[in-house]
Design an enzyme around this catalytic site. Structure first.
Site, PDB file in Angstrom:
ATOM      1  N   VAL A 700       0.850  -1.188   0.000  1.00 34.00           N
ATOM      2  CA  VAL A 700       0.000   0.000   0.000  1.00 34.00           C
ATOM      3  C   VAL A 700       0.884   1.235   0.000  1.00 34.00           C
ATOM      4  O   VAL A 700       1.879   1.308   0.729  1.00 34.00           O
ATOM      5  CB  VAL A 700      -0.937   0.011   1.233  1.00 34.00           C
ATOM      6  N   ASP A 821     -13.595 -10.764   7.114  1.00 30.47           N
ATOM      7  CA  ASP A 821     -12.280 -10.471   7.705  1.00 30.47           C
ATOM      8  C   ASP A 821     -12.335  -9.145   8.442  1.00 30.47           C
ATOM      9  O   ASP A 821     -11.420  -8.328   8.361  1.00 30.47           O
ATOM     10  CB  ASP A 821     -11.204 -10.446   6.619  1.00 30.47           C
TER      11      ASP A 821
END
Length: 989
Positions: A700, A821
């Site tokens: 990221v 999740d």
């Protein structure tokens, strides 16, 4: 309750009604009157009472109301404890002419004694305990019903004397006046006349000091006599031997002298004897016939002699407390055979000899404390045979030999204090277990024990002292609540672990006198609360980290006798040290100004010096050439950095121009919102300096782009994969995230701006959340260098925002979406800590809301996954509910979700804490504990327990959870219930 004669009476009601119509009419009239009286009580005491709120004016069946007992249709009992009443007891209460029992305990009455109760003429049971009644008891207290048998006024604020007229209540069987402020003389004059008395409690009152009243010897029916902490002096009077029915005798916390009378040991019904914290002297009688004794506490006296062998005949004995006396001799061996013994405390005496070899084998022993004696020999082999032992406290004796094998697997052990003995052999490895161990305190210093540590110690350790033993191997990664770790003078080797975040709460760390090598980790700065640090006498090399200068709590620092080199950081001037020892190293350079103090030991560092204007003459003057050298080195370093930066910029521009020529041919941009940047701006930002983290499916980056007005703004870019590591699972993750986030529009779900793809990589571009993840703020603050923390109102707002996001997915999308999740790392925080749900790589779209969907692989993160994942592959919304419950536990407790190892997680810990201790303040995060918010935190903690229940069908929906959380949101003036209603309307639309 209805007795048998009343039940028989009811069988004849039809016959009686046919024969006596006038009586029936009178009974109906009486019932109507009582109904109105009870409604009057409700009006007087208010409707906030949990019980009174269910009293319904439209129902005539008041005998079925909570707290009301009827006999033959008439009200005979009122029990309204724990109702938060404040207003006084009204006179109308005694209009219930058949009232015999009244319990108003645990309320908030603050008046004087309610003499209105004199009009309850049939009262035989009155409990006003645990209130705030004040003033003196009235002299005419005998005006209470002469039928009264039970009078409980304990735990109030009554003062003055106890009126003698209380002895004019002839039927009293129990009189409880303990825990008040009575400060007159003992009430011997009246109480001695209560010949039917069975229970008498006067404990915890500041009476005028005096001996036990002789008249108490006339209360021959007493079975319970509690006279603790009421300034009793003198000796125990002989005439108390007449109380042959006594089952409890407690005279603790007084100033009684003399010996313990032999007749006490002859009371054959006696079960509980508490004489601790007095001035008893002499020996304990050895002719004991009170064989029903279950608890004996004679601690904190001045008793001498030996422990009677007859104690070994007390087969009901569970507690034996003889600590803090002057007893000598050994423990009788037959005590080890007692079948019910749970707790034995003999510390602070002069006892000696070996310990009973059978101790622990025949009973569920829970506590064993024999510290500060002269015991020798080994610990009994079966000490923890029954696996119930919580505490072993045997320090300051002469015990020796190996530790018993029964300690291996003694998983409930909480405190192990064995220091200053002669124990040898290997320490049981199971006691270091991360998974099963409950140990909090381990103090085994000054023995000859050996062994190695596991990689990581249990999270629940608070104090660990293994100094002066023979432990070897590497220093473990420490975790959890550890405050003190001392391991001086062992044979530990290897380097100090770099990951010190697990012991961020530690205040004292002593690793001196070992064989530790390598540098001091730069991460030492995360130990912001460290007060004392000692690593002297090792082989540690490298420089002293400048991070020491920012440890504001540090008062003791000993780095002596190592191989440290380089300069002492200038930031040491920020410290306020009481003790500093840097001697016997290879340090060089100028000594920081505030360290030029004779109190600090910097000797045997030949390279240290001081400036010419210093008043310290014990060190050489720093040469100017050295200054010049340092300046030249600094200058060359700056020039080298500039040259490197220039080269990097040139290289970057060349690569960017090259990409500009290639990108239009290889990259495809798919927008999901109106964009004000191009794919070229995104691609040019994918460089090392913009990398902010890595996830399950890629890296990221934080990339700066131009916004609509031409100003600089930020986006987050997730690079999913490259051609070299392309795989089917990542392909599925990518399509799942694009499919879901590309269509969802909600303020609490992270916004996917666009997708950029090529044959080499796939990129997802999101709105940038400047405060990162919730996980970072809860669990990684030390690692990130921030001292700020999230207060409770902010945490509650984050919970509400996250619940809104999940609630929209479950109830606002058609078909419903399951995240699969959900965790604190996937909750991102914006500029004002408003939360959004992120990372949908594992998400599933349900074919039909509420029905389970089959999955080919288990998704999620350990600690957040529900138990049904272990035996089925079908998921529905209750998977996210469980994970959300774990996040609520993180917010309330401050603990990590999976810090306890592969077989133990936060949800299991929370359930066990609740089952064992209820809603204890110990479960709440210490940083946010506050009486103003604790009640709300307990409520959210309880909601989390409900969400993490084992049965999915028993977990609430996210809509119900959101409604519950909004009730605790005190930030909005409009009221949480209105807010919840508008939330539901929004979802339905």
């Amino acid at each position: 309750m209805l007795n048998k004669c009343y039940i028989s009476f009811f069988l004849f009601i039809p016959l009686l009604l046919s024969l006596q119509p006038k009586s029936y009419a009178q009974s109906t009239k009486q019932s109507d009157g009582e109904h109105q009286i009870l409604l009057g009580l409700k009006k007087h005491w208010g409707r906030s009472s949990p019980a009174l709120s269910r009293w319904n004016s439209t129902s005539a069946a008041h005998c079925n109301w909570g707290g009301v007992t009827c006999t033959n249709g008439a009200v005979t009992g009122i029990s309204l404890s724990n109702q938060f009443f404040v207003k006084p007891i009204p006179p109308s209460l005694c209009l219930l002419k058949n009232l015999t029992s009244l319990d108003l305990s645990y309320n908030n009455f603050s008046t004087s004694f309610p003499t209105t109760l004199y009009n309850c003429s049939k009262l035989n049971y009155l409990d006003l305990s645990n209130n705030l009644f004040v003033g003196k008891l009235p002299d005419d207290i005998n005006s209470l019903s002469l039928q009264i048998e039970h009078l409980n006024l304990s735990t109030n604020r009554f003062r003055g004397r106890i009126p003698p007229s209380i002895g004019l209540l002839p039927r009293l069987k129990s009189l409880l006046l303990d825990t008040n402020g009575f400060d007159g003389s003992y009430p011997a004059e009246g109480i001695s006349n209560l010949s039917n008395l069975k229970v008498l409690t006067l404990a915890f009152n500041p009476f005028v000091p005096a001996p036990v009243p002789e008249g108490f010897g006339k209360l021959t029916h007493l079975i319970y006599l509690w006279l603790d902490n009421m300034n009793i002096t003198g000796e125990i009077p002989e005439n108390l031997s007449n109380l042959s029915d006594l089952q409890l005798l407690s005279l603790a916390g007084n100033k009684i002298q003399g010996t313990i009378p032999n007749w006490i040991w002859q009371l054959k019904k006696l079960r509980y004897l508490y004489l601790y914290d007095n001035n008893f002297t002499g020996v304990i009688a050895d002719n004991i016939t009170a064989l029903d004794l279950a608890e004996i506490d004679l601690s904190s006296n001045k008793l001498t002699g030996t422990i009677p062998g007859d104690f070994g005949k007390l087969t009901n004995l569970t507690f034996l407390f003889l600590y803090a006396n002057e007893l000598c001799g050994s423990i009788p061996p037959n005590i080890g055979l007692l079948p019910n013994l749970k707790d034995i405390r003999l510390f602070n005496n002069n006892l000696s000899g070996s310990l009973p070899p059978e101790l622990g084998k025949h009973s569920l022993l829970v506590n064993f404390e024999i510290a500060n004696n002269n015991f020798s020999g080994e610990l009994p082999e079966g000490l923890c045979s029954n696996r119930e032992l919580l505490d072993i406290v045997v320090f300051n004796n002469s015990l020796s030999g190996k530790l018993p094998e029964s300690l291996d697997g003694c998983n409930k052990l909480n405190n192990l204090m064995m220091y200053n003995n002669h124990f040898t052999g290997e320490f049981p490895r199971s006691l270091w277990s991360v998974v099963t161990n409950l140990l909090s305190t381990v103090m085994i210093q000054n023995n000859n024990l050996s062994g190695t540590f596991p990689t990581q110690l249990p999270w629940n350790f608070t104090r660990l002292d293994i100094s002066n033993n023979r432990f070897s191997g590497p220093v473990p990664t420490l975790a959890g609540r550890l405050k003190v770790f001392r391991a001086a003078n062992n044979m530990l080797s290897g380097e100090i672990p770099w990951d010190l975040t697990g012991i961020s709460q530690v205040t004292e760390l002593d690793l001196s006198g070992n064989q530790i090598t390598g540098p001091i980790p730069m991460t030492i700065g995360v130990l912001m609360g460290l007060n004392a640090f000692n690593i002297s006498g090792n082989q540690i090399s490298g420089n002293i980290p400048a991070a020491f200068g920012f440890m504001s709590e540090l008062t003791i620092l000993d780095l002596s006798a190592n191989a440290l080199s380089g300069e002492i950081p200038e930031d040491f001037n920020k410290l306020r040290l009481n003790y500093l020892n840097l001697s016997m190293n290879q340090l060089s350079g100028e000594i920081p100004t505030l360290l030029r103090n004779e109190v600090y030991d910097l000797r045997f560092n030949p390279g240290l010096c001081v400036s010419s204007n210093s008043s310290t003459h014990n060190y050489p003057i720093c040469r100017a050439s050295n200054d010049l050298s340092r300046r030249l080195i600094t200058l060359f370093s700056v020039l080298a950095s500039i040259m490197f930066l220039s080269s990097a910029v040139s290289c970057f521009l060349i690569l960017r121009r090259k990409k500009h020529r290639q990108d239009p041919l290889t990259w495809k941009l798919t927008p999901f919102h109106a964009l004000h940047f191009t794919e070229h701006e995104i691609l040019s930002g994918l460089c090392a300096q913009n990398w902010i983290g890595s996830g399950r499916s890629g890296k990221v980056y934080h990339v700066y782009v131009a916004d609509e007005a031409g100003a600089c703004s930020s986006v987050a870019v997730k690079r999913i994969w490259s051609l070299q590591n392309l795989n089917v699972n990542l392909e599925k993750d990518f399509h799942a995230e694009v499919q879901i986030l590309g269509e969802i529009r909600h303020m609490n779900i992270v916004k996917l701006l666009c997708c950029i793809s090529s044959s080499e990589a796939k990129l997802l571009v999101y709105e940038y959340m400047e405060n990162g993840s919730l996980d970072r703020w809860l669990h990684q603050r030390d690692r990130t260098g921030t001292s700020a923390f999230l207060d409770w109102p902010t945490r509650l707002q984050i919970a509400i925002d996250s619940a809104r996001g999940l609630c929209y997915m479950h109830h606002g999308c058609s078909p419903a979406i399951v995240h699969r999740d959900f965790k604190s790392a996937n909750i991102l925080l914006g500029s004002e800590f408003r939360a959004k749900v992120a990372d949908f790589g594992f998400a599933r779209i349900l074919l039909k809301a509420g029905e389970p969907e089959s999955v080919s692989a288990i998704g999620g993160t350990f600690g957040y996954m529900p138990p049904e994942y272990g035996y089925q592959r079908r998921v529905n919304e209750k998977v996210d509910v469980y994970s959300f419950g774990v996040v609520l536990l993180e917010l309330t407790t401050g603990r990590v979700a999976n810090g306890g190892g592969a077989e133990y997680c936060l949800a299991q810990w929370a359930w066990r804490q609740y089952q064992e201790n209820g809603l204890s303040v110990d479960v709440l995060d210490e940083e946010i504990q506050d009486p103003v918010h604790n009640e709300d935190m307990f409520a959210v903690f309880t909601l989390a327990l409900i969400c993490t229940g084992e049965q999915p069908s028993m977990r609430p929906s996210m809509k119900d959870i959101l409604h519950a959380l909004l009730r605790f949101d005190h930030r909005s003036e409009g009221g949480s219930l209105q807010h919840a209603a508008s939330e539901e309307t929004a979802l339905e639309s």
